[in-house]
Design a protein around this motif. Sequence first.
Motif, mmCIF file in Angstrom:
data_model
loop_
_atom_site.group_PDB
_atom_site.id
_atom_site.type_symbol
_atom_site.label_atom_id
_atom_site.label_comp_id
_atom_site.label_asym_id
_atom_site.label_seq_id
_atom_site.Cartn_x
_atom_site.Cartn_y
_atom_site.Cartn_z
ATOM 1 N N PRO A 54 -35.301 16.995 -0.319
ATOM 2 C CA PRO A 54 -34.217 16.176 -0.831
ATOM 3 C C PRO A 54 -34.420 15.757 -2.289
ATOM 4 C CG PRO A 54 -35.556 14.932 0.714
ATOM 5 C CD PRO A 54 -36.020 16.334 0.784
ATOM 6 N N ILE A 55 -33.388 15.937 -3.040
ATOM 7 C CA ILE A 55 -33.400 15.504 -4.436
ATOM 8 C C ILE A 55 -32.216 14.570 -4.611
ATOM 9 C CG2 ILE A 55 -33.170 16.261 -6.822
ATOM 10 C CD1 ILE A 55 -34.262 18.920 -6.078
ATOM 11 N N VAL A 56 -32.473 13.380 -5.143
ATOM 12 C CA VAL A 56 -31.310 12.561 -5.438
ATOM 13 C C VAL A 56 -31.242 12.312 -6.935
ATOM 14 C CG1 VAL A 56 -32.339 11.067 -3.649
ATOM 15 C CG2 VAL A 56 -30.861 10.081 -5.376
ATOM 16 N N VAL A 57 -30.065 12.506 -7.468
ATOM 17 C CA VAL A 57 -29.872 12.355 -8.909
ATOM 18 C C VAL A 57 -29.109 11.069 -9.175
ATOM 19 C CG1 VAL A 57 -29.948 14.820 -9.357
ATOM 20 C CG2 VAL A 57 -27.765 13.743 -8.873
ATOM 21 N N LEU A 58 -29.593 10.351 -10.167
ATOM 22 C CA LEU A 58 -28.992 9.061 -10.482
ATOM 23 C C LEU A 58 -28.219 9.123 -11.790
ATOM 24 C CD1 LEU A 58 -32.012 6.755 -9.647
ATOM 25 C CD2 LEU A 58 -29.886 6.952 -8.385
ATOM 26 N N ASP A 59 -28.221 10.256 -12.404
ATOM 27 C CA ASP A 59 -27.706 10.288 -13.765
ATOM 28 C C ASP A 59 -26.795 11.463 -14.033
ATOM 29 O OD1 ASP A 59 -29.470 12.302 -13.487
ATOM 30 O OD2 ASP A 59 -30.587 11.883 -15.316
ATOM 31 N N ARG A 60 -26.233 12.000 -12.997
ATOM 32 C CA ARG A 60 -25.357 13.137 -13.271
ATOM 33 C C ARG A 60 -24.500 13.472 -12.075
ATOM 34 N NH1 ARG A 60 -29.514 17.147 -14.842
ATOM 35 N NH2 ARG A 60 -30.681 15.231 -15.207
ATOM 36 N N ASN A 61 -23.603 14.367 -12.346
ATOM 37 C CA ASN A 61 -22.680 14.817 -11.336
ATOM 38 C C ASN A 61 -23.109 16.214 -10.980
ATOM 39 O OD1 ASN A 61 -20.147 15.325 -10.006
ATOM 40 N ND2 ASN A 61 -19.487 13.531 -11.197
ATOM 41 N N LEU A 62 -23.449 16.417 -9.714
ATOM 42 C CA LEU A 62 -23.971 17.728 -9.372
ATOM 43 C C LEU A 62 -23.555 18.042 -7.951
ATOM 44 C CD1 LEU A 62 -25.565 19.527 -11.170
ATOM 45 C CD2 LEU A 62 -27.663 18.623 -10.207
ATOM 46 N N GLN A 63 -22.863 19.110 -7.810
ATOM 47 C CA GLN A 63 -22.381 19.499 -6.492
ATOM 48 C C GLN A 63 -23.332 20.514 -5.897
ATOM 49 O OE1 GLN A 63 -20.479 17.876 -4.328
ATOM 50 N NE2 GLN A 63 -19.564 17.297 -6.286
ATOM 51 N N HIS A 64 -24.018 20.125 -4.849
ATOM 52 C CA HIS A 64 -24.902 21.099 -4.227
ATOM 53 C C HIS A 64 -25.245 20.595 -2.840
ATOM 54 C CE1 HIS A 64 -28.510 23.338 -3.216
ATOM 55 N NE2 HIS A 64 -28.239 24.175 -4.184
ATOM 56 N N ASP A 65 -25.382 21.502 -1.929
ATOM 57 C CA ASP A 65 -25.633 21.109 -0.554
ATOM 58 C C ASP A 65 -26.842 20.210 -0.395
ATOM 59 O OD1 ASP A 65 -23.517 22.318 0.465
ATOM 60 O OD2 ASP A 65 -24.569 23.908 1.548
ATOM 61 N N HIS A 66 -27.866 20.458 -1.186
ATOM 62 C CA HIS A 66 -29.079 19.704 -0.943
ATOM 63 C C HIS A 66 -29.443 18.733 -2.041
ATOM 64 C CE1 HIS A 66 -29.304 22.151 2.502
ATOM 65 N NE2 HIS A 66 -29.369 23.251 1.792
ATOM 66 N N VAL A 67 -28.487 18.400 -2.876
ATOM 67 C CA VAL A 67 -28.766 17.305 -3.791
ATOM 68 C C VAL A 67 -27.760 16.191 -3.548
ATOM 69 C CG1 VAL A 67 -28.858 19.215 -5.468
ATOM 70 C CG2 VAL A 67 -27.909 17.024 -6.167
ATOM 71 N N ILE A 68 -28.289 14.990 -3.598
ATOM 72 C CA ILE A 68 -27.484 13.823 -3.300
ATOM 73 C C ILE A 68 -27.276 13.060 -4.593
ATOM 74 C CG2 ILE A 68 -27.393 11.687 -1.999
ATOM 75 C CD1 ILE A 68 -29.610 13.013 -0.196
ATOM 76 N N GLU A 103 -24.183 11.415 3.324
ATOM 77 C CA GLU A 103 -23.148 11.831 2.385
ATOM 78 C C GLU A 103 -23.800 12.517 1.199
ATOM 79 O OE1 GLU A 103 -19.832 11.178 2.872
ATOM 80 O OE2 GLU A 103 -20.590 10.575 4.843
ATOM 81 N N ASP A 104 -23.013 13.183 0.395
ATOM 82 C CA ASP A 104 -23.650 13.764 -0.784
ATOM 83 C C ASP A 104 -23.275 13.013 -2.048
ATOM 84 O OD1 ASP A 104 -21.089 14.494 -0.973
ATOM 85 O OD2 ASP A 104 -21.454 16.664 -1.081
ATOM 86 N N HIS A 105 -22.606 11.912 -1.863
ATOM 87 C CA HIS A 105 -22.199 11.170 -3.045
ATOM 88 C C HIS A 105 -22.018 9.691 -2.711
ATOM 89 C CE1 HIS A 105 -19.751 9.634 -6.275
ATOM 90 N NE2 HIS A 105 -20.083 10.680 -6.997
ATOM 91 N N TYR A 106 -22.630 8.839 -3.506
ATOM 92 C CA TYR A 106 -22.503 7.401 -3.291
ATOM 93 C C TYR A 106 -22.123 6.735 -4.603
ATOM 94 C CZ TYR A 106 -24.822 8.293 1.095
ATOM 95 O OH TYR A 106 -25.119 8.779 2.334
#
Lengths: 333, 333
Positions: free
Chosen positions: B138-152, B311-314
């Motif tokens: 799991p990778i969660v990004v706090l600073d960008r918009n990224l559409q990918h099944d395994h990044v949140i 979810e993949d987006h919060y």
Amino acid sequence: MATIKDVAKLAGVAISTASYALNNSAKISAATRKKVEEAARSLNYQKNGFASDLKRTQTKTIVLILSDLSGPYYSELIKGVQEVTSANGYDLIACSSIGGQQSTAVKFLKEKRADGVVVLAHNITDEVILDSARPDFPIVVLDRNLQHDHVIQVEVDNTEGARMATNYLLDRGMKEIAYISGPNNSHDNERRLSGYREALEKRHVPFSSRLKISGDFTRDSGYFSTKMLIAQQHLPEAVFFANDEMAIGGLQAFAEKGIRVPDDISVIGFDDIQLSEYVSPPLTTIRQPKYEAGALAVHLIFQVLAGEKVEDHYNLSTELIERSSVKNHSYSR
Amino acid sequence: MATIKDVAKLAGVAISTASYALNNSAKISAATRKKVEEAARSLNYQKNGFASDLKRTQTKTIVLILSDLSGPYYSELIKGVQEVTSANGYDLIACSSIGGQQSTAVKFLKEKRADGVVVLAHNITDEVILDSARPDFPIVVLDRNLQHDHVIQVEVDNTEGARMATNYLLDRGMKEIAYISGPNNSHDNERRLSGYREALEKRHVPFSSRLKISGDFTRDSGYFSTKMLIAQQHLPEAVFFANDEMAIGGLQAFAEKGIRVPDDISVIGFDDIQLSEYVSPPLTTIRQPKYEAGALAVHLIFQVLAGEKVEDHYNLSTELIERSSVKNHSYSR
DNA sequence: CTGTTAGCGCCTTCAG
DNA sequence: CTGAAGGCGCTAACAG
């Protein structure tokens, strides 16, 4: 996860060939290399870092242990560490020592998960450090006094800094100077306290334990200590806070009581953190050469890694930063 | 370095016995365990972390990638990350993404040296993240918009925050509002800019590109952008800095020119960093729920590690912090 | 230039 | 409860 074996198979070469190709060894033909690289890409191959570390026995990383990753760091110090580390082609990772013996920090130290470590975390015990020190594993401590063959000590001259601060106040005619201390187990605090006492003594100003109040380097403790000071009947002429965080808490306490700084009371801090320039009034304080300390620490690590001999103790000097929290009524001298 | 083999030999048991004993397995007699432990102690044995990681395939650590270890972090955010991580018995390490593709950060990402990662580092490319994302990583990004099944993605509502800031100014009768932007490639900046423009539009206030000046989120750039603004003949009524660091630089530029804030010009920032409360005048700004963002990020990592669906987006919401850098001439409303 | 081979240090079935 | 043996994924001699 594809392994190097899969890559080799797909590329139709031996495992070692694949390994060489992937590691840019000179002895692989361009054609083979290309084949291997393509195989790797198509399998989405990523080497397993742990496996290669295991072999190499060298991690090419140094770790910085901080007492709290989110804490008020000395960001200048970290910058020094960071720059020197990457200039040498090494990786830097930071970890926190929160959690005591179970912390990540201790794990890194004990399990030698890095080639060298710099410690700036009072909550790591001396024992852990002593236990971990080995000839090929340089540890440099920035926050304590530790005598050991394989640990190096970089220290700023806290005593002299505290002496400067105290003399600065004394020079301006103040004699009643309170000292808000850091935690008792802090080496830094102890040195600062003794600098303060020495300066007093040299000028034949008696030290009064009434004027020494214990804090713990946090802003809150500065605030509460100051409240206590105010609660005593008689306000001293100046107060020397053992660090800037506490001084800032103190400033707030004074402000709340309508006590004006520096008109009613002078204050001086220690560290010169970023905020100090911005508080009101801007804080007169003792600056530590933080960048230099960090850079030196890593420098030393690389020296011992390269087999060079280094001293086991370094002392960096401080500087007084004059701002507006000390009243200037020195007429002559 | 003593290995487990040495320990076993000294204790007079088999390697596996030693391993079990050292790992507190139930199936070892107290007597044997004691023997092994003593042998370990006397040899000063420390297990090799890499070797055991290699076997275990689980690192029990999560890594936080920051663009700069010494940078002006969101220390609240880090605290959120830290607390949730250690509450789950995991280790946290931080590393910097300075150095681009060669950085430690990239290594951690690609080589899966941790069980999960949270990214707060604009200088890590989307590509690296996309490359590294895998179902079990799991990778969660706090600073960008990224559409990918395994990044949140967890994001604070920058658009809404910027809208609030702009409306706050508009509500106070200001119409000429400059926007000092962050770097163009910043997702945060882009969202803030569009919030600003939307708010303007809704009130039928024309957007003027003359009033949009490019900064890069650093204090210096805020300073210089403000100088440029001042150099133009006509000062706007207010300026919205895309972050607090730049606003602080701007405040300094105004002060140097004798332009009073908020009497001559109002300023509003974004982020609510610690300093903002202390600058003069205290900065009115938009607070981001930083602690929550960090805590949520790690929470989500553990959820996916536990096999749960997330979810993949919060989206987290912001709050306006009213201080003294905006002139209040709203008479009615 | 390429393939074979032997570990790095540890963990973990699988039989005793 | 204990010992032998295999292997995690990779690297680095050493031979071809």
